[in-house]
Write an enzyme that holds these catalytic residues in place. Structure first.
Site, PDB file in Angstrom:
ATOM      1  N   CYS A 126       0.166  -1.406  -0.021  1.00  0.00           N
ATOM      2  CA  CYS A 126      -0.134  -0.208   0.187  1.00  0.00           C
ATOM      3  C   CYS A 126       0.653   1.290   0.345  1.00  0.00           C
ATOM      4  O   CYS A 126       1.181   1.611  -0.827  1.00  0.00           O
ATOM      5  CB  CYS A 126      -0.869  -0.126   1.196  1.00  0.00           C
ATOM      6  SG  CYS A 126      -2.021   1.251   0.741  1.00  0.00           S
ATOM      7  N   ASP A 183      -8.910  -2.948  -7.453  1.00  0.00           N
ATOM      8  CA  ASP A 183      -8.486  -2.190  -5.742  1.00  0.00           C
ATOM      9  C   ASP A 183      -9.449  -1.165  -7.174  1.00  0.00           C
ATOM     10  O   ASP A 183      -8.182  -0.614  -7.809  1.00  0.00           O
ATOM     11  CB  ASP A 183      -7.238  -2.580  -6.423  1.00  0.00           C
ATOM     12  CG  ASP A 183      -6.392  -1.341  -5.167  1.00  0.00           C
ATOM     13  OD1 ASP A 183      -7.030  -0.310  -4.662  1.00  0.00           O
ATOM     14  OD2 ASP A 183      -5.398  -1.780  -5.195  1.00  0.00           O
ATOM     15  N   HIS A 214      -8.468  -4.156  -2.971  1.00  0.00           N
ATOM     16  CA  HIS A 214      -6.837  -3.843  -2.783  1.00  0.00           C
ATOM     17  C   HIS A 214      -6.107  -4.174  -1.107  1.00  0.00           C
ATOM     18  O   HIS A 214      -7.532  -4.824  -0.389  1.00  0.00           O
ATOM     19  CB  HIS A 214      -6.947  -1.726  -1.629  1.00  0.00           C
ATOM     20  CG  HIS A 214      -6.111  -1.025  -1.694  1.00  0.00           C
ATOM     21  ND1 HIS A 214      -5.209  -1.151  -2.670  1.00  0.00           N
ATOM     22  CD2 HIS A 214      -5.800  -0.462  -0.109  1.00  0.00           C
ATOM     23  CE1 HIS A 214      -4.155  -0.372  -1.365  1.00  0.00           C
ATOM     24  NE2 HIS A 214      -4.363  -0.153  -0.016  1.00  0.00           N
TER      25      HIS A 214
END
Length: 246
Positions: A126, A183, A214
């Site tokens: 991330c 995502d 995600h």
């Protein structure tokens, strides 16, 4: 293989940066990996990922990315309030501060007797994927793994706008990037932008796409996908093994 675990402290810009270090228990030298967490810092899901990687034969150093804005040891809960808190920490952290943390962590790995000379890489998730991408600008980084890295085309990382997308030509090592096609934080257009700049800069890279959301590699959330995670890890381990065998 079995691993050891410890916490060390580094001083960066007069701030104490806790670094969690996991390493193979057996004596010897191993590649070093600078590991970047997501916005929730060093909670159990991230620690499990660090330990997993260390067990494959790596000295893994994972810093607290928000040490300038949070107390030492603070773990942010992965709920709505935690998400807001983590994103606020990110916005309040200078981009130059992230870069200084990167240099400090690399110098730590270079000074570790158990880290093989010239064998350093990075891996992140991330926001940590973006930080790993930036870490690849450092000359010591031979391999960079970026799992669903956010904010690269837009420059969203910390205070101001990060110049990451414009510095790809500085990368000297190889890249592996993992994306989830479901995502919303990294839509197809952003994925293609990243791929295109890597191609234009002639950076050796591999891209792996999974029909996943995600943070699909974080095992405590509803978006966790164990099959995709297992596949991604197999590609990551093979990539790192190849890079550090040369």
């Amino acid at each position: 293989m079995q691993i050891t675990k410890r916490n060390v402290e580094l001083r960066v810009d007069e701030s104490l940066m806790r670094v969690y270090v996991a390493a193979p228990k057996a004596a010897g030298t191993y590649p070093g990996i600078l590991f970047y967490t997501d916005i929730y810092q060093l909670g159990d899901p991230m620690i499990r990922l660090v330990n997993y990687l260390a067990g494959h034969g790596y000295v893994v150093a994972a810093p607290e990315i928000f040490h300038r804005t949070e107390p030492v040891g603070l773990i942010i809960e992965p709920d709505d309030l935690g998400r807001m808190r983590g994103n606020d920490n990110a916005r309040r952290t200078p981009i130059a501060g992230y870069d200084a943390d990167c240099r400090a962590a690399i110098e730590f790995l270079k000074g570790e007797g158990s880290v093989a000379l010239g064998q350093i890489g990075t891996l992140g998730f991330c926001i940590g994927g973006h930080l790993s991408f930036r870490a690849a600008f450092q000359s010591e980084i031979k391999a960079a793994v970026c799992c669903y890295p956010t904010g690269i085309p837009s420059g969203k990382l910390g205070q101001g706008v990060a110049d990451t997308i414009h510095r790809v030509s500085e990368i000297k090592g190889e890249m592996l990037i993992v994306f989830g096609t479901l995502d919303p934080h990294i839509p197809q257009q952003d994925r293609q932008t990243i791929i295109t700049v890597l191609e234009n800069a002639s950076v050796p890279h591999q891209i792996f796409l999974y029909e996943a959301e995600h943070t699909f590699m974080r095992d405590d959330g509803y978006r966790y996908d164990s099959a995709a995670t297992t596949s991604a890890w197999s590609e990551i381990i093979a990539f790192l093994k190849r890079i550090f065998a040369t």
